[in-house]
Motif scaffolding. Structure first.
Motif, short mmCIF file in Angstrom:
data_model
loop_
_atom_site.label_atom_id
_atom_site.label_comp_id
_atom_site.label_asym_id
_atom_site.label_seq_id
_atom_site.Cartn_x
_atom_site.Cartn_y
_atom_site.Cartn_z
N GLY A 84 1.25 10.92 33.86
CA GLY A 84 2.02 11.28 35.06
C GLY A 84 1.67 10.45 36.27
O GLY A 84 2.09 9.30 36.39
N VAL A 85 0.85 11.02 37.18
CA VAL A 85 0.57 10.39 38.46
C VAL A 85 -0.10 9.04 38.29
O VAL A 85 0.34 8.03 38.84
CB VAL A 85 -0.32 11.31 39.33
N GLY A 86 -1.17 8.97 37.52
CA GLY A 86 -1.91 7.72 37.38
C GLY A 86 -1.17 6.66 36.58
O GLY A 86 -1.33 5.47 36.83
N VAL A 87 -0.38 7.10 35.62
CA VAL A 87 0.27 6.15 34.70
C VAL A 87 1.62 5.68 35.22
O VAL A 87 1.94 4.49 35.15
CB VAL A 87 0.42 6.80 33.31
N SER A 88 2.43 6.57 35.75
CA SER A 88 3.79 6.21 36.15
C SER A 88 4.03 6.29 37.65
O SER A 88 4.61 5.38 38.24
CB SER A 88 4.79 7.13 35.44
N VAL A 89 3.57 7.36 38.28
CA VAL A 89 3.88 7.57 39.70
C VAL A 89 3.20 6.54 40.58
O VAL A 89 3.81 6.00 41.51
CB VAL A 89 3.48 9.00 40.13
N LEU A 90 1.92 6.25 40.31
CA LEU A 90 1.17 5.30 41.15
C LEU A 90 1.82 3.92 41.18
O LEU A 90 2.06 3.38 42.28
CB LEU A 90 -0.27 5.22 40.67
N PRO A 91 2.13 3.29 40.04
CA PRO A 91 2.78 1.97 40.11
C PRO A 91 4.12 2.00 40.83
O PRO A 91 4.44 1.07 41.59
CB PRO A 91 2.96 1.59 38.63
N LEU A 92 4.91 3.05 40.61
CA LEU A 92 6.21 3.13 41.27
C LEU A 92 6.05 3.38 42.76
O LEU A 92 6.85 2.88 43.56
CB LEU A 92 7.04 4.25 40.63
N ALA A 93 5.02 4.14 43.14
CA ALA A 93 4.75 4.35 44.57
C ALA A 93 4.36 3.04 45.24
O ALA A 93 4.78 2.76 46.37
CB ALA A 93 3.64 5.39 44.74
#
Length: 223
Positions: A84-93
């Motif tokens: 979730g956050v570390g894998v997908s959300v962080l790069p997109l952010a």
């Protein structure tokens, strides 16, 4: 190549499958190159805004390193093990923040260029800080993704990250001369957005989750 790749190669390939190694190398090379492209382009942009390249190096380099360190410290709060956050959300952010900075920087520079030096330095720090905090999360998050796969690979990833950063610092200057300063942030945006692929691949290849999938049960949360 001699200082980084040579000793790593002599020590032998890490104990992990080739697909995981490729994804790991891509992840850490991307964040090494992307970070330097952002840093070089920022110093080039703010050297005009602040009136002298020395001011840009002092303000941008210092603030990026400072807030990247803060981001690294805060990254331990990101629940990497559950995805979730570390894998997908962080790069997109990061990609979204880069896009916003790309759009806003020229407007901010044009409308505040007449301020005194101290105010312009504060504005440069304010523009640099949020993105730098997010950038600082990527390396420790990547290490946390890599550790359950192969601890032997972690020195490799340190070396790949450092080598790609040094190489990109030279490439970024050439790119700016060839196609303009604004090209580097766009390349960095693509590199960071691609972490959604390599990060997800590393997350799925963790032994605990691989075992859970083979048994047909939900992925386990591991330390």
């Amino acid at each position: 190549a001699i200082i980084v790749a040579g000793p790593l190669w002599r020590s032998g390939l890490p104990s992990m499958n080739r697909a995981s190694l490729v994804h790991g190398v891509f992840y850490f090379a991307s964040i090494g190159a992307g970070y330097m492209m952002i840093q070089i382009s920022s110093m080039q942009t703010y050297s005009v805004y602040l009136g002298h390249p020395t001011y840009a190096v002092a303000v941008v380099l210092f603030s990026m390193i400072l807030f990247t360190g803060i981001g690294s410290f805060l990254s331990q709060r990101i629940p990497v093990e559950t995805g979730g956050v570390g894998v997908s959300v962080l790069p997109l952010a990061i990609a979204g923040c880069l896009l916003a900075a790309f759009v806003a920087t020229q407007w901010v520079v044009a409308h505040t260029i007449d301020r005194d030096l101290l105010q312009r330095c504060a504005i440069a720090v304010g523009m640099t800080a949020p993105l730098s905090i997010l950038l600082g999360c990527c390396f420790p998050v990547g290490m946390r993704l890599m550790e359950p796969i192969s601890k032997d690979a972690m020195p490799w990833m340190w070396g790949v990250n450092g080598a790609s950063g040094v190489f990109a610092s030279v490439v970024a200057v050439g790119v700016s001369m060839w196609s303009g300063i604004s090209t580097n942030p766009l390349i960095a945006l693509i590199l960071y957005a691609s972490l959604t692929v390599s990060g997800a691949a590393l997350w799925k290849r963790a032994p605990a989750r691989s075992l859970a999938r083979s048994l047909g049960s939900p992925p386990t949360i591991f330390q």
